[in-house]
Motif scaffolding. Sequence first.
Motif, PDB file in Angstrom:
ATOM      1  N   LEU A  41       0.880  -1.223   0.006  1.00  0.00           N
ATOM      2  CA  LEU A  41       0.069  -0.093   0.222  1.00  0.00           C
ATOM      3  C   LEU A  41       0.880   1.188   0.062  1.00  0.00           C
ATOM      4  CD1 LEU A  41      -2.852  -1.009   2.520  1.00  0.00           C
ATOM      5  CD2 LEU A  41      -2.712  -1.277  -0.030  1.00  0.00           C
ATOM      6  N   CYS A  42       2.133   1.309   0.393  1.00  0.00           N
ATOM      7  CA  CYS A  42       3.263   2.259   0.315  1.00  0.00           C
ATOM      8  C   CYS A  42       4.370   1.612  -0.078  1.00  0.00           C
ATOM      9  CB  CYS A  42       3.086   2.709   1.851  1.00  0.00           C
ATOM     10  SG  CYS A  42       4.359   4.250   1.730  1.00  0.00           S
ATOM     11  N   PRO A  43       4.783   1.848  -1.250  1.00  0.00           N
ATOM     12  CA  PRO A  43       5.916   1.231  -1.693  1.00  0.00           C
ATOM     13  C   PRO A  43       7.406   1.854  -0.973  1.00  0.00           C
ATOM     14  CG  PRO A  43       4.816   2.592  -3.529  1.00  0.00           C
ATOM     15  CD  PRO A  43       4.046   2.797  -2.242  1.00  0.00           C
ATOM     16  N   PHE A  44       7.360   2.931  -0.126  1.00  0.00           N
ATOM     17  CA  PHE A  44       8.320   3.324   0.514  1.00  0.00           C
ATOM     18  C   PHE A  44       8.565   2.839   1.990  1.00  0.00           C
ATOM     19  CE2 PHE A  44       5.882   6.864  -1.574  1.00  0.00           C
ATOM     20  CZ  PHE A  44       6.341   6.585  -2.685  1.00  0.00           C
ATOM     21  N   ILE A  50      -6.624   1.002  -4.442  1.00  0.00           N
ATOM     22  CA  ILE A  50      -8.047   0.781  -4.404  1.00  0.00           C
ATOM     23  C   ILE A  50      -8.313  -0.554  -5.104  1.00  0.00           C
ATOM     24  CG2 ILE A  50     -10.148   1.565  -5.393  1.00  0.00           C
ATOM     25  CD1 ILE A  50      -9.425   4.316  -4.612  1.00  0.00           C
ATOM     26  N   GLU A  51      -7.535  -0.706  -6.499  1.00  0.00           N
ATOM     27  CA  GLU A  51      -7.812  -1.823  -7.247  1.00  0.00           C
ATOM     28  C   GLU A  51      -7.439  -3.317  -6.320  1.00  0.00           C
ATOM     29  OE1 GLU A  51      -5.744  -1.409 -10.711  1.00  0.00           O
ATOM     30  OE2 GLU A  51      -6.746   0.331 -11.329  1.00  0.00           O
ATOM     31  N   VAL A  52      -6.351  -3.089  -5.649  1.00  0.00           N
ATOM     32  CA  VAL A  52      -5.903  -4.256  -4.699  1.00  0.00           C
ATOM     33  C   VAL A  52      -7.068  -4.669  -3.912  1.00  0.00           C
ATOM     34  CG1 VAL A  52      -4.229  -4.992  -3.288  1.00  0.00           C
ATOM     35  CG2 VAL A  52      -3.320  -3.904  -4.989  1.00  0.00           C
ATOM     36  N   ALA A  70      12.119   8.747  -6.579  1.00  0.00           N
ATOM     37  CA  ALA A  70      12.590   7.216  -6.794  1.00  0.00           C
ATOM     38  C   ALA A  70      11.304   6.385  -7.455  1.00  0.00           C
ATOM     39  CB  ALA A  70      12.920   6.732  -5.317  1.00  0.00           C
ATOM     40  N   PHE A  71      10.120   7.280  -7.183  1.00  0.00           N
ATOM     41  CA  PHE A  71       8.763   6.601  -7.552  1.00  0.00           C
ATOM     42  C   PHE A  71       8.056   7.670  -8.241  1.00  0.00           C
ATOM     43  CE2 PHE A  71       4.901   4.599  -7.514  1.00  0.00           C
ATOM     44  CZ  PHE A  71       5.085   3.159  -7.728  1.00  0.00           C
ATOM     45  N   ASP A 100      -0.239   7.608  -8.764  1.00  0.00           N
ATOM     46  CA  ASP A 100      -0.909   6.208  -9.128  1.00  0.00           C
ATOM     47  C   ASP A 100      -1.011   5.542  -7.898  1.00  0.00           C
ATOM     48  OD1 ASP A 100      -0.977   7.454 -11.731  1.00  0.00           O
ATOM     49  OD2 ASP A 100       0.682   6.299 -12.446  1.00  0.00           O
ATOM     50  N   ILE A 101      -0.344   5.569  -6.999  1.00  0.00           N
ATOM     51  CA  ILE A 101      -0.348   4.629  -5.862  1.00  0.00           C
ATOM     52  C   ILE A 101      -1.942   4.461  -5.143  1.00  0.00           C
ATOM     53  CG2 ILE A 101       0.278   4.118  -3.462  1.00  0.00           C
ATOM     54  CD1 ILE A 101       3.022   5.553  -4.245  1.00  0.00           C
ATOM     55  N   PHE A 102      -2.414   5.434  -4.951  1.00  0.00           N
ATOM     56  CA  PHE A 102      -3.830   5.440  -4.163  1.00  0.00           C
ATOM     57  C   PHE A 102      -4.827   4.733  -5.294  1.00  0.00           C
ATOM     58  CE2 PHE A 102      -8.249   7.300  -3.713  1.00  0.00           C
ATOM     59  CZ  PHE A 102      -8.339   7.103  -2.334  1.00  0.00           C
TER      60      PHE A 102
END
Length: 204
Positions: free
Chosen positions: A31-34, A170-172, A158-159, A164-166
């Motif tokens: 949910l948070c790549p960082f 939601i899709e996941v 870096a990203f 687009d993360i949000f």
Amino acid sequence: MSTESNTAATDAAIIAATRRWVDVAVISLNLCPFAKAVQHKGQVHYAVSHAQSEDALLKDLARELLALADAERAVRDTTLLAVPDMLQDFLDFNDFLALADELLERLGLAGELQVADFHPHYQFAGTEPDDVENCTNRAPYPTLHLLRESSIDQAVEAFPQASDIFERNIEVLRAMGMEGWRALDVGPAVQPSTSTNSPREARE
């Protein structure tokens, strides 16, 4: 067992639940790549406030903000402050965030640090309480996330697709559904909100 021992045991359980949420939900679902790097490096500081008033919570928040600002980034990159004894109503919690922003200004830390938010009953405006997308911001306890602006800037560099993360989250969550989320067993750890008001626009 002494009162101090009881408090320490309670705090340890609260921190363990919060840490498990980070590992099982935030990191495992990406949910948070960082989050993975700072968690694995031990750069996430977990704290508990047993405040039961806004003034007391602001004092605890100020202490944690100043400690984060003074710490070396390699030692403490971010702080998660769990608040188990108040703000169980999400609307009350959402209102408190304005006070948190005012505190940043008073401490001279605006532009250096920011306060993000998670809550067991987080609800985005325009959603229903059981809409699974709300779970992107649901934690076991009302939680204030103290972040360094410099870390955010570095993460965005870096990203580049950070915006687009949000949508990806939601899709996941929609793919796994509410039953899948509940199967993770990461909360909530407080009673449901009893407010009958419509949710206000939650901060991003």
